[in-house]
Design a protein around this motif. Structure first.
Motif, short mmCIF file in Angstrom:
data_model
loop_
_atom_site.label_atom_id
_atom_site.label_comp_id
_atom_site.label_asym_id
_atom_site.label_seq_id
_atom_site.Cartn_x
_atom_site.Cartn_y
_atom_site.Cartn_z
N THR A 75 0.91 -1.22 -0.13
CA THR A 75 -0.19 0.19 -0.13
C THR A 75 0.91 1.29 0.02
OG1 THR A 75 -1.72 -1.31 1.08
CG2 THR A 75 -1.87 1.02 1.21
N GLU A 79 1.26 4.04 -2.92
CA GLU A 79 0.91 5.43 -2.75
C GLU A 79 2.22 6.23 -3.25
OE1 GLU A 79 -1.04 8.72 -1.56
OE2 GLU A 79 -1.75 6.86 -1.69
N ARG A 82 2.21 6.72 -6.92
CA ARG A 82 0.98 7.88 -7.31
C ARG A 82 1.52 8.88 -7.17
NH1 ARG A 82 -2.65 3.67 -5.60
NH2 ARG A 82 -2.72 4.32 -3.35
#
Length: 84
Positions: A75, A79, A82
């Protein structure tokens, strides 16, 4: 300055681990530091320092022990990508 600890292990530990008694202490320290690094308790720099290694040698050690130098959850990694 360093701290000296005494650790009791079964007599057969060096035989089971395929190591010589005089190297066992270093092996135990290395195993502990790699575990703490994997758990996120130590940074790369901290782990290298505890083992008396330069960062490049620490990366080599990670490779030898099949430990990823990137200690992020999937995760967190997604992130991070991104955000760019």
């Amino acid at each position: 300055m360093s701290l000296r600890l005494t650790v009791e292990v079964p007599e057969e530990a060096p035989l089971l681990l395929g190591d010589e008694v005089e190297h066992l202490g270093r092996e135990i320290l290395t195993a502990a530091v790699l575990r703490w690094f994997e758990e996120g308790r130590l940074s790369q720099g901290q782990a290298a320092t505890l083992l008396g290694l330069k960062r490049g040698a620490f990366f080599d050690l990670l490779y030898e022990h099949h430990v990823s130098p990137v200690q992020m959850s999937l995760t967190d990694l997604e992130e991070d990508f991104r955000r760019g």
